[in-house]
Design a protein around this motif. Structure first.
Motif, PDB file in Angstrom:
ATOM      1  N   VAL A 132       0.062  69.549 -52.534  1.00 43.97           N
ATOM      2  CA  VAL A 132       0.764  68.303 -52.307  1.00 43.97           C
ATOM      3  C   VAL A 132       1.838  68.412 -51.163  1.00 43.97           C
ATOM      4  N   GLY A 133       2.741  68.918 -51.565  1.00 40.60           N
ATOM      5  CA  GLY A 133       3.904  69.509 -50.687  1.00 40.60           C
ATOM      6  C   GLY A 133       3.600  69.801 -49.197  1.00 40.60           C
ATOM      7  N   GLU A 134       2.820  70.854 -49.221  1.00 35.67           N
ATOM      8  CA  GLU A 134       2.305  71.389 -47.880  1.00 35.67           C
ATOM      9  C   GLU A 134       1.617  70.355 -47.165  1.00 35.67           C
ATOM     10  N   ALA A 135       0.586  69.677 -47.809  1.00 37.19           N
ATOM     11  CA  ALA A 135      -0.021  68.658 -47.068  1.00 37.19           C
ATOM     12  C   ALA A 135       0.689  67.596 -46.575  1.00 37.19           C
ATOM     13  N   ASP A 136       1.796  67.091 -47.425  1.00 40.77           N
ATOM     14  CA  ASP A 136       2.690  66.289 -47.049  1.00 40.77           C
ATOM     15  C   ASP A 136       3.522  66.519 -45.646  1.00 40.77           C
ATOM     16  N   HIS A 137       4.082  67.686 -45.652  1.00 41.98           N
ATOM     17  CA  HIS A 137       4.627  68.273 -44.590  1.00 41.98           C
ATOM     18  C   HIS A 137       3.979  68.598 -43.407  1.00 41.98           C
ATOM     19  N   PHE A 138       2.595  68.732 -43.303  1.00 41.55           N
ATOM     20  CA  PHE A 138       1.571  68.814 -42.385  1.00 41.55           C
ATOM     21  C   PHE A 138       1.324  67.594 -41.563  1.00 41.55           C
ATOM     22  N   VAL A 139       1.082  66.618 -42.432  1.00 49.52           N
ATOM     23  CA  VAL A 139       0.821  65.283 -42.070  1.00 49.52           C
ATOM     24  C   VAL A 139       2.262  64.676 -41.458  1.00 49.52           C
TER      25      VAL A 139
END
Length: 168
Positions: A132-139
């Motif tokens: 979740v955190g990684e995907a949030d940062h990527f987007v």
């Protein structure tokens, strides 16, 4: 940013799976979401924002339960958005935290929020992240704006036009 497809299941007022093919709607490069009060227009925009940022805009952002009250108990809430950002075609599938029926016995158990972020590369979907955190940062980095900025610039929430006019 160009929206291609949105699929929602047990999300907001949608108890079953509903799909919107934005590509079919945007032949002229522009489309309008309209309908009667209560038809689900705001919920469609909520689903787009949720897919991108794991939250919904405006006053509804404090709502913890995004799962449809009309869905059968075992159906997981889920939103899938296919979008192109800066020439990169992404598929983002998110499920909010929800209470699901226990597999054995009675009662419910908490199902944690989940995300699957994929990118279309050479004609095949390739995993980017399931964290979740990684995907949030990527987007956030790819879009170049925070959720608050996105909601203010791209999706002005209902009832917040006056705040938009006063914004710095």
């Amino acid at each position: 940013m160009r929206l291609h497809r949105l699929e929602v299941t047990a999300f907001g007022p949608f108890p079953d799976t509903a799909e919107i093919d934005f590509d079919a709607l945007s032949d002229a490069g522009l489309f309008l979401i309209h309908g009667q009060t209560g038809a689900g227009k705001t919920s469609v925009l909520d689903a787009v924002c949720f897919a991108l940022y794991a939250r919904v805009p405006g006053a509804r952002k404090t709502i913890k339960r995004l799962r449809s009250d009309h869905a059968t108990p075992e159906v997981a809430p889920q939103v899938t958005l296919e979008v192109t950002v800066r020439g990169r075609r992404l598929s983002i599938t998110r499920s909010p935290e929800w209470e699901r029926p226990k597999k054995t016995g009675t009662g419910t158990t908490k199902q944690n929020a989940r995300v699957v972020l994929q990118e279309l590369r050479r004609g095949a979907w390739t995993a980017v992240s399931t964290r979740v955190g990684e995907a949030d940062h990527f987007v956030r980095e790819l879009l170049g704006m925070s959720a608050d900025q996105f909601c203010q610039v791209a999706m002005l929430p209902q009832g917040e036009f006056a705040a938009f006019l006063r914004a710095g």
